[in-house]
Design a protein around this motif. Structure first.
Motif, mmCIF file in Angstrom:
data_model
loop_
_atom_site.group_PDB
_atom_site.id
_atom_site.type_symbol
_atom_site.label_atom_id
_atom_site.label_comp_id
_atom_site.label_asym_id
_atom_site.label_seq_id
_atom_site.Cartn_x
_atom_site.Cartn_y
_atom_site.Cartn_z
ATOM 1 N N ASP A 86 0.561 -1.591 -0.114
ATOM 2 C CA ASP A 86 -0.080 0.179 0.064
ATOM 3 C C ASP A 86 0.673 1.511 0.171
ATOM 4 O OD1 ASP A 86 -1.992 -1.726 0.002
ATOM 5 O OD2 ASP A 86 -3.115 -1.034 2.234
ATOM 6 N N VAL A 107 0.590 5.353 0.357
ATOM 7 C CA VAL A 107 -0.147 6.229 0.849
ATOM 8 C C VAL A 107 0.170 7.700 -0.082
ATOM 9 C CG1 VAL A 107 -1.001 7.395 2.261
ATOM 10 C CG2 VAL A 107 -0.659 5.230 2.448
ATOM 11 N N ASP A 167 -13.070 5.000 0.168
ATOM 12 C CA ASP A 167 -11.793 3.986 0.774
ATOM 13 C C ASP A 167 -11.303 3.359 -0.916
ATOM 14 O OD1 ASP A 167 -10.955 2.621 2.389
ATOM 15 O OD2 ASP A 167 -12.450 0.667 1.677
ATOM 16 N N ASN A 186 -9.037 2.681 -3.399
ATOM 17 C CA ASN A 186 -7.932 1.934 -3.110
ATOM 18 C C ASN A 186 -7.877 1.434 -4.865
ATOM 19 O OD1 ASN A 186 -7.372 -0.217 -0.575
ATOM 20 N ND2 ASN A 186 -10.118 -0.111 -0.801
ATOM 21 N N ASP A 200 0.965 -2.457 -7.070
ATOM 22 C CA ASP A 200 1.025 -1.732 -5.396
ATOM 23 C C ASP A 200 -0.214 -1.224 -5.928
ATOM 24 O OD1 ASP A 200 3.303 -2.422 -4.646
ATOM 25 O OD2 ASP A 200 4.465 -0.435 -5.611
ATOM 26 N N THR A 201 -0.609 -0.616 -4.625
ATOM 27 C CA THR A 201 -1.824 0.345 -4.806
ATOM 28 C C THR A 201 -1.952 1.049 -3.595
ATOM 29 O OG1 THR A 201 -3.134 -2.197 -4.272
ATOM 30 C CG2 THR A 201 -4.453 -0.320 -2.886
ATOM 31 N N LEU A 202 -3.385 2.032 -4.063
ATOM 32 C CA LEU A 202 -2.892 3.513 -4.142
ATOM 33 C C LEU A 202 -3.512 3.889 -2.525
ATOM 34 C CD1 LEU A 202 -2.505 6.200 -7.109
ATOM 35 C CD2 LEU A 202 -0.326 4.257 -5.338
ATOM 36 N N ARG A 203 -3.246 4.428 -1.601
ATOM 37 C CA ARG A 203 -4.466 5.138 -0.851
ATOM 38 C C ARG A 203 -4.574 6.274 -0.274
ATOM 39 N NH1 ARG A 203 -7.250 1.193 1.214
ATOM 40 N NH2 ARG A 203 -8.269 2.462 3.105
#
Length: 412
Positions: A3, A5, A30, A32, A38-41
């Motif tokens: 994750d 950020v 929310d 994602n 990867d995952t962007l938050r």
């Protein structure tokens, strides 16, 4: 897979309602968003004002700026962070600092836009506040008769500060006596005298946020809470709105403003932009009412897009492509098309729309639900309570709230 950020900062002044709504809807989304493996938050934080070391880092990827137009401390921190840390900020702070309405008028006149005839006149009472200038003005300031402007431009005319100030500082003059009185009472301000566009049959304020544009019919004679009309004039069609979109985005990208508004008057089928250097436009529910949810969604779409894609900050202004078009033999309509093409390229309109369709398709649903709930109503109440006398708080809270509910009903 991890994750990552992306941090979005809100640099705020007296704003109350829109930050509450922005923060709550972001939580509801929310997000994602896939980014390679990867995952962007996303994290949202209100930026504090404090001493800073010029070499310290900046934790934000994007800052939504509502302060640099008037608060030096925040402006200098933002400029430092852009120069040293790669911060992306809405809007370009150097442009906001240096470009008055006067500059905007000059530039858009050069690009061929039908801006009303405008004169710059010296300040009436500058020496009282700046005595050091008395020798210069005594030697070189040329006496003039402001009444003679009435022989060059038809009444009504508008007398207003060259660097802005909003409608509270604008005076409509219908005759020579009004004009002289307005100037006599202008104090130490450098003023514009601008020809009125009369008779006009439509007045539209276009709010540009990145590639997004919202056109709202406007009535300057109404009290603030009713100036933004709930519906358009019946005579404004799709072609008019497209012309206004091109005008707005041309102005915004020319000056590096991603969030700005443009007021235009239509006379004899021609749109005359006449107030368009508003690079920190009104974001309050107390004036926007039913248009307020659109603005919040526009804030979210553009800030998330910029943060997720690590959109690079355009620190310098490149006017050469616009001036090349202006110097060409094309018609005004053809030039406006060419200016708008530059705007869409600089704002990555196609990429932005694809991003929103892919990653923010649920925004409308989340926002629709939020604006029917207690947190949204409390945000409206807080803003009303900060501006209105006690006996008007509940009636106006209900007025604005009901207009938002009308919007919700129409968008179901």
């Amino acid at each position: 897979m991890a994750d990552i950020v992306r941090n979005i900062g809100l640099s705020l002044g007296a704003d109350l309602c829109w930050p509450i709504c922005y923060e709550q809807i972001m939580r509801g989304l929310d997000l994602n968003i896939p980014s390679g493996a990867d995952t962007l938050r996303f994290d949202v934080e209100r930026v504090t004002i404090e001493p800073f070391d010029l070499t310290q880092g900046c934790k934000y990827d994007v800052v939504i700026d509502r302060l640099t137009h008037w608060f030096h401390m925040s402006r200098e921190w933002i400029k430092k962070a852009v120069l040293m840390d790669g911060l992306y900020v809405l809007n370009n702070p150097w442009s906001v600092q240096s470009m008055e309405k006067h500059t905007a008028y000059c530039a858009m006149m050069h690009l061929g836009m039908p801006v009303p005839t405008t004169w710059l006149i010296p300040p009436k009472d500058y020496v009282t506040q700046n005595p050091d200038l008395e020798p210069t003005l005594t030697r070189y300031a040329k006496l003039f008769d402001i009444g003679r402007l009435g022989q060059r431009m038809d009444f009504p005319m508008f007398v207003k500060p060259y660097d802005g100030g909003g409608w509270r500082s604008v005076r409509k003059t219908d005759n020579e006596g009004d004009l002289r009185d307005a100037y006599e009472n202008s104090g130490a301000d450098v003023m514009h005298v601008q020809a009125g566009v009369y008779p006009y049959d439509a007045f539209v304020r276009s709010i540009g946020f990145g590639p997004q544009v919202r056109h709202v019919s406007y009535d300057p004679d109404k009290p603030l809470h009713d100036r933004y009309r709930e519906q358009h004039y019946d005579t404004i069609g799709a072609a008019d709105l497209e012309t206004l979109r091109k005008i707005t985005l041309t102005i915004n990208t020319f000056f590096g403003w991603e969030f700005n508004s443009c007021e235009s008057l239509r006379k004899d089928g021609v749109w005359h932009p006449m107030d368009f250097a508003n690079a920190c436009p009104d974001s309050q529910v107390t004036s926007l009412h039913r248009h307020f949810p659109w603005l919040i969604k526009a804030y979210i779409r553009w800030s998330v897009f910029c943060a997720a894609t690590k959109r690079p900050m355009r620190m310098t202004l490149d006017w050469a492509p616009y001036y090349a078009i202006a110097a060409s033999e094309r018609s005004y309509t053809e030039k406006l098309d060419a200016y708008a093409k530059i705007a869409d390229e600089r704002l990555e309109t196609a990429r932005f729309e694809e991003f929103c369709a892919t990653h923010l398709s649920h925004l409308d649903e989340v926002a629709h639900e939020f604006f029917g709930g207690p947190v949204a109503r409390d945000a409206v109440h807080q803003k009303v309570a900060s501006l209105f006398p006690a006996h008007e708080i509940e009636p106006f809270t209900e007025l604005f709230w009901q207009r938002i509910q009308d919007w919700r009903q129409e968008t179901e």
